[in-house]
Write a protein that holds these residues in place. Structure first.
Motif, PDB file in Angstrom:
ATOM      1  N   LEU A 223      -3.514   2.852   3.386  1.00 59.03           N
ATOM      2  CA  LEU A 223      -3.077   2.210   2.149  1.00 59.03           C
ATOM      3  C   LEU A 223      -1.706   1.570   2.306  1.00 59.03           C
ATOM      4  O   LEU A 223      -1.451   0.487   1.753  1.00 59.03           O
ATOM      5  CB  LEU A 223      -3.049   3.241   1.018  1.00 59.03           C
ATOM      6  CG  LEU A 223      -4.408   3.693   0.486  1.00 59.03           C
ATOM      7  CD1 LEU A 223      -4.244   4.774  -0.568  1.00 59.03           C
ATOM      8  CD2 LEU A 223      -5.182   2.506  -0.083  1.00 59.03           C
ATOM      9  N   LEU A 224      -0.818   2.220   3.040  1.00 55.64           N
ATOM     10  CA  LEU A 224       0.498   1.637   3.290  1.00 55.64           C
ATOM     11  C   LEU A 224       0.367   0.291   3.999  1.00 55.64           C
ATOM     12  O   LEU A 224       0.980  -0.705   3.607  1.00 55.64           O
ATOM     13  CB  LEU A 224       1.346   2.589   4.127  1.00 55.64           C
ATOM     14  CG  LEU A 224       2.149   3.668   3.404  1.00 55.64           C
ATOM     15  CD1 LEU A 224       2.811   4.598   4.407  1.00 55.64           C
ATOM     16  CD2 LEU A 224       3.195   3.035   2.500  1.00 55.64           C
ATOM     17  N   GLY A 225      -0.440   0.267   5.066  1.00 50.22           N
ATOM     18  CA  GLY A 225      -0.610  -0.967   5.832  1.00 50.22           C
ATOM     19  C   GLY A 225      -1.305  -2.052   5.035  1.00 50.22           C
ATOM     20  O   GLY A 225      -0.868  -3.214   5.025  1.00 50.22           O
ATOM     21  N   ALA A 226      -2.394  -1.693   4.340  1.00 49.93           N
ATOM     22  CA  ALA A 226      -3.136  -2.690   3.564  1.00 49.93           C
ATOM     23  C   ALA A 226      -2.299  -3.211   2.407  1.00 49.93           C
ATOM     24  O   ALA A 226      -2.295  -4.422   2.114  1.00 49.93           O
ATOM     25  CB  ALA A 226      -4.439  -2.085   3.059  1.00 49.93           C
ATOM     26  N   GLY A 227      -1.567  -2.315   1.734  1.00 46.94           N
ATOM     27  CA  GLY A 227      -0.692  -2.763   0.643  1.00 46.94           C
ATOM     28  C   GLY A 227       0.396  -3.697   1.134  1.00 46.94           C
ATOM     29  O   GLY A 227       0.709  -4.703   0.488  1.00 46.94           O
ATOM     30  N   ALA A 228       0.974  -3.374   2.293  1.00 47.91           N
ATOM     31  CA  ALA A 228       1.991  -4.253   2.868  1.00 47.91           C
ATOM     32  C   ALA A 228       1.397  -5.610   3.231  1.00 47.91           C
ATOM     33  O   ALA A 228       2.044  -6.650   3.076  1.00 47.91           O
ATOM     34  CB  ALA A 228       2.604  -3.599   4.100  1.00 47.91           C
ATOM     35  N   GLY A 229       0.136  -5.611   3.700  1.00 48.71           N
ATOM     36  CA  GLY A 229      -0.529  -6.872   4.038  1.00 48.71           C
ATOM     37  C   GLY A 229      -0.727  -7.753   2.826  1.00 48.71           C
ATOM     38  O   GLY A 229      -0.495  -8.976   2.872  1.00 48.71           O
ATOM     39  N   VAL A 230      -1.146  -7.157   1.701  1.00 48.06           N
ATOM     40  CA  VAL A 230      -1.344  -7.943   0.469  1.00 48.06           C
ATOM     41  C   VAL A 230      -0.012  -8.486  -0.040  1.00 48.06           C
ATOM     42  O   VAL A 230       0.090  -9.652  -0.444  1.00 48.06           O
ATOM     43  CB  VAL A 230      -2.023  -7.077  -0.607  1.00 48.06           C
ATOM     44  CG1 VAL A 230      -2.077  -7.824  -1.944  1.00 48.06           C
ATOM     45  CG2 VAL A 230      -3.437  -6.696  -0.170  1.00 48.06           C
ATOM     46  N   LEU A 231       1.033  -7.643  -0.017  1.00 49.75           N
ATOM     47  CA  LEU A 231       2.355  -8.105  -0.461  1.00 49.75           C
ATOM     48  C   LEU A 231       2.878  -9.226   0.440  1.00 49.75           C
ATOM     49  O   LEU A 231       3.462 -10.202  -0.047  1.00 49.75           O
ATOM     50  CB  LEU A 231       3.335  -6.932  -0.459  1.00 49.75           C
ATOM     51  CG  LEU A 231       3.129  -5.874  -1.546  1.00 49.75           C
ATOM     52  CD1 LEU A 231       4.111  -4.733  -1.362  1.00 49.75           C
ATOM     53  CD2 LEU A 231       3.285  -6.483  -2.944  1.00 49.75           C
TER      54      LEU A 231
END
Length: 289
Positions: A223-231
């Protein structure tokens, strides 16, 4: 026997650990890194469009005065003998005049007038494997016969070769940043693991499986990585909108949508890798009381 006032919160199962300051900092750092990767590939996209669709079928044109018709055949043979030249097509003055007349619609020049002014043109098709001195060989051959090479096409062809080399560097830079992001997430989750070592040890004593303990941390990393990708993808839009007008003058249309899935899944993969590294030392053997 657990005292009544003690309520241990076990981190296993599918209840994610709480997000704290360390996770937020990791999210920001990974977001900035993914934004840099996205900006890099946006630049590659713009450069590729600027070079144009001709990049997969490069031609170099050589011009010679039509009055030198006695040596045009020899020039054609010399150009064809260059190793990296796959074919040479002669474009007559009449053919060039017809094309130019269509291009300069309403220019007021008759075809016979254009024929008198245009040189004989040779169109050179190049092989995929071009040597370092190919363009110098073409240039020298043309000069021996008093002909001229289209230097603008040579410059564009060299830009095409440069883009091929830069793309490898872009992949290498993306890989290095991915490793760095995975290590950042790994260190963040490792601190969470150390802070909750007693709870994890208690779970192991109660017979919890390793996957039961590791799952929430792996999900957190994902979730950390995917959230950072969306941001990071959202932060690309100010860049696209800011340079969009300038790029339009160069016939370049930046498309940030194509980077959404790469940044989303790339961030998720990096986060998962970091979580796997962080939880690699979780004791795997069964522990009994």
């Amino acid at each position: 026997m657990i005292p009544d006032k003690i309520n241990p919160r076990l981190p296993g199962g599918f209840n994610l650990p709480p997000f704290g300051v360390h996770q937020i900092l990791a999210l920001i750092i990974v977001c900035i890194s993914l934004w840099a990767v996205g900006t890099l590939w946006l630049g590659m996209q713009a450069a590729s469009q600027w070079v144009g669709s001709w990049q997969d079928d490069i031609h170099i044109h050589v011009y010679i005065d039509g009055e030198k018709s006695d040596i045009t055949k020899s020039l054609e043979q010399e150009l064809a003998s260059i190793a990296q030249v796959s074919s040479v097509r002669r474009i007559s003055q009449e053919e060039a005049a017809r094309w130019m007349q269509e291009w300069l619609t309403g220019g007021g020049l008759e075809q016979h007038e254009l024929v008198k002014r245009l040189p004989v043109t040779f169109e050179l098709s190049l092989t995929d494997e071009k040597s370092e001195f190919l363009f110098a060989d073409i240039r020298d051959t043309a000069r021996r016969f008093g002909a001229q090479i289209n230097e603008d096409e040579v410059n564009l062809a060299q830009v095409h070769d440069l883009l091929s080399q830069v793309s490898y560097l872009a992949w290498f830079a993306s890989l290095i940043l991915a490793i760095a992001m995975a290590l950042i997430i790994s260190n963040t989750l490792r601190m969470t693991l150390l802070a909750r070592a007693d709870e994890i040890h208690l779970m192991r004593l109660l017979g919890a499986k390793e996957w039961f303990v590791r799952t929430p941390f792996i999900l957190e990393g994902m979730l950390l990585g995917a959230g950072a990708g969306v941001l990071a993808w959202l932060l690309l839009w100010p860049v696209v909108l800011g340079v969009g007008g300038w790029m339009a003058t160069m016939q370049v249309d930046l498309n940030a949508w194509v980077l959404l899935l790469p940044l989303l899944f790339g961030g998720g993969i990096v986060g998962t890798l970091g979580a796997v590294i962080a939880t690699a030392r979780v004791v795997s053997r069964e522990t009994s009381v």
